[in-house]
Enzyme design. Structure first.
Site: not given
Lengths: 325, 441
Positions: B63, B326, B66, B308
């Protein structure tokens, strides 16, 4: 006038803060220093009508990223009563669309050579963000629903003046608690000074979880009227609500508006506060707002006194300035 | 750098959960593949001393954002893959919320091309479930599979329409590909910047309730159950959703899940600083949720540890909390946090932790990685389990520095990272300094 008239002593040694960001982190002693200083200033200026030029040569910048008439005027006038220069910077959030961050904007103002920033912003934490990024004093004039420390202080000062004390009183904050910075500042300030705080409003706007902080949460206003010394009627913040937390204004007024009929069932000497601007007929009816129990106009005067005290204390005008977050 | 020939990793504790191996031995690499265990050094073989270190299959992060194409100010494929290598990852899967999103064969191939040119770690592509990530029409999943996509996700946005989710789960079955879903009922999180709880109440910040994750997790489990499709719940963060997944697994539903280091390390108390480096989605939760994440890792409910990794340029994160985006970077701190927060306190042992960063994500994505089986690609991460180090965002290889862990003292990090038999990273800098990333174009 001689300087003796202005001799109000040094900043108390127990006051070491450069910023006023919230009441949650203040001690009872610090709260009392502000309240006592405000009282002293109010007396020394004939009820905040005369000048007490102890901040001459200082410049206070009002950075209001959110609309405000009363608070901004009150801060500007307080600074001028103390002899400071003021500049107003009314920024809409549209400066963001020009690619400038909020901190960039503040740093630009700081570079113009100012001593204190009074900031109002729709987002919680912005005053703290400025305090971390600027070298000048930062005073929070309301950061979203988080805190509005000078409003909390002026409410508490008004109660202290009218009822002679804070400890042992029962104070109910009525209305929209969840979106109210005034509520949060009142909760912390009143609790630290020994008052019993009741939160009262629709269950969608008043979380039961506040009870974890020793506050009482009641949904029925009629059940608490008989034991309240003070009612602070908070404005319904329609502008902060993305969803409708109650079915309508008529229903809200039916359940929570302070009316003459409710006043008759309250304590004889009950004190009615409202941080304003009030929605007449929603939180309070006109006869109550303008009646003898209402301290709404006292609050306005005390706002000046509190803001003068806060400016003087944070700028350390006559005392040692000790850096502290 | 030696391109292939032979390499002998000597004296390390070899942990390969895919084969149940945990012993001190030598690993011989020949022609880019794992050739033998227990081999001895011969005349001309290059050796790597791994004494006191752990020799694991190359770590996999399934996860990673990029950002390229479209948001190269935050990260590029080169800088992201370079950060991955420094973090010990030999394979990463990139998430398709780029601009344009990865919903065509051409975009998949563009990413593969840039990843190949970057020549850092292996980059696998997760492609969109729906065209343009709009949640309306299925993307051309079959063609995307042919181009090499290993899984499908509209991450950043949930697959909102339950009928579309159902159809995607059905359709992906013929390719045996999982749907990776970000579970969030938006009506409940609208405008939110942090977990809804006591802290958000005190700070006056709009909250994102745990139920927003739980409700959609329940929906996705029901749809996976009904269709027989494979659903993988991304970055799980609530005790409720972990419990739902635990029970679903118990009755044989094909659901898997992952957790990020920040969700088993930090709680919503961090938001008291109002620092936007604590703003991510899902948000940092209350302490009971943090403990549920750890319990889910311990009992195996949570299959995978992923980052993430969500780079954002500094000027974006410097905004007010409601304006800041976020997400945080994570590639270079994940391993240290796993060691410091999970292994050292005794929640997981080394084989358990390594499984969640190697063979488990490899199986979910269906990629031939995460194992040291004889003949497998020689992707190997040699971990120094004892080294103490301090996170310094300024030294990050990622283009962005939005980490809440700056200044944290961690234990354990990648010592040597080998991809396809070639040493791509050595912590002491002994690898050749082609490491300093330059823009690929």
């Amino acid at each position: 006038m001689s300087t003796e008239v202005w001799d109000i002593g040094a900043v108390p040694a127990a006051w070491t803060r450069r910023h006023l960001l919230d009441l949650e982190s203040l001690s009872a002693e610090e709260l009392n220093i502000i309240l006592d200083t405000a009282t002293q200033f109010k007396e020394a200026t004939a009820g905040c009508t005369q000048k007490l030029p102890i901040l001459t040569g200082r410049t206070v910048a009002n950075l209001f990223f959110e609309n405000s008439t009363r608070t901004r005027t009150s801060f500007a006038l307080s600074a001028r009563r103390l002899g400071a220069d003021t500049i107003d910077f009314a920024a809409s959030t549209s400066s963001l669309s020009k690619g400038e961050t909020f901190i960039d904007t503040a740093k630009n103002i700081e570079a113009m050579g100012i001593d204190a920033v009074v900031v109002r912003h729709r987002t919680p934490g912005t005053a703290q963000l400025l305090a971390q990024n600027l070298d000048v004093s930062v005073i929070n004039a309301g950061d979203g629903p988080h805190e509005h420390p000078t409003q909390g202080l002026l409410d508490i000062l008004t109660i202290r003046q009218r009822l002679g004390r804070i400890a042992g009183l029962t104070v109910a904050l009525v209305g929209d608690i969840s979106h109210s910075r005034t509520a949060r500042s009142n909760i912390w300030g009143l609790q630290k000074l020994g008052a019993h705080v009741i939160l009262c409003g629709p269950s969608t706007l008043v979380s039961k979880r506040w009870e974890e902080f020793g506050v009482e949460v009641v949904y029925d206003l009629d059940k608490i009227l008989h034991r309240c010394d003070v009612l602070n009627l908070l404005r319904i913040q329609f502008e902060r609500q993305s969803t409708r937390p109650f079915p309508g204004i008529r229903e809200y007024a039916l359940l929570y508006a302070m009316t003459r009929e409710r006043l008759e069932r309250a304590k004889d000497n009950i004190l009615i506060l409202a941080p304003g601007p009030i929605n007449r007929g929603v939180e309070v009816t006109a006869d109550v707002a303008d009646g003898s129990h209402s301290a709404i106009l006292d609050q306005v005067t005390n706002g000046l006194a509190v803001r003068m005290a806060v400016l003087w204390l944070t700028l350390g005008a006559q005392g040692e300035l000790t850096a502290q977050g | 750098m030696a391109s292939s020939s032979s390499l002998l990793i000597e004296g390390g504790r070899v942990i390969d959960p895919s084969q149940g191996i945990d012993r001190i031995t030598n690993v011989l690499i020949e022609n880019g593949r794992v050739a033998a265990f227990d081999a001895m050094a011969t005349g001309d073989v290059r050796t790597v001393d791994a004494q006191g270190k752990i020799v694991a299959p190359g770590l996999i992060d399934m996860h990673v954002h990029l950002r390229e194409p479209g948001r190269e100010e935050d990260e590029t494929i080169l800088t992201g893959a370079s950060a991955a290598i420094a973090g010990g990852f030999t394979s990463i899967a990139c998430i398709p919320n780029t601009e344009p999103p990865i919903d065509t064969q051409a975009t998949v191939e563009f990413i593969q091309h840039l990843a190949s040119r970057a020549d850092q770690c292996n980059v696998y592509v997760v492609a969109c479930v729906s065209k343009n990530r709009e949640g309306k029409e299925l993307a051309e999943i079959g063609q995307l599979v042919q181009a090499g996509a290993v899984a499908f996700s509209d991450d950043g946005a949930p697959v909102y329409d339950a009928e579309l989710m159902r159809r995607a789960l059905e359709y992906c079955q013929m390719f045996d590909k999982p749907i990776l879903n970000h579970a969030e009922v938006r009506e409940l999180t609208q405008g939110g910047v942090m977990h809804e709880g006591l802290v958000s109440m005190v700070l006056g910040l709009p909250g994102m309730p745990a139920s927003a994750e739980d409700v959609m997790t329940a929906r996705d489990i029901a749809l996976a159950d009904a269709t027989g499709g494979r659903v993988h719940m991304m970055h799980v963060s609530t005790s409720g959703s972990i419990d739902l997944i635990r029970r679903a697994k118990g009755r044989g539903v094909r659901v898997t899940t992952e957790v990020c280091p920040h969700h088993f390390t930090l709680s919503d108390e961090c938001l008291r600083s109002f620092d936007s480096n604590f703003k991510m989605s899902p948000p940092l939760r209350g302490q009971s949720h943090v403990e549920a994440c750890i319990a889910g890792l311990v009992d195996g409910t949570i299959d995978v540890i992923c980052t993430d990794h969500a780079p954002h340029a500094r000027e974006k994160k410097m905004r007010e909390l409601d304006q800041a985006p976020f997400g945080i970077v994570g590639l270079e701190t994940a391993l240290g946090l796993v060691v410091t927060q999970l292994i050292e306190p005794g929640h997981l042992d080394w084989p358990q932790a390594i499984a969640k960063m190697t063979i488990n994500p490899a199986r979910i994505l269906g990629i031939p990685k995460g194992t040291l089986a004889i003949g497998a690609d020689a992707d190997i991460t040699i971990i120094d389990p004892n080294v103490a180090w301090t996170v310094d965002p300024a030294k990050s290889r990622s283009k962005s520095t939005n980490t809440p862990f700056g200044g944290w003292k961690l234990r354990g990090r990648a010592d040597t990272v080998i991809v396809g038999g070639r040493i791509k990273y050595q912590a002491d800098g002994a690898d050749q300094p082609s490491r300093q990333p330059v823009r690929a174009r």
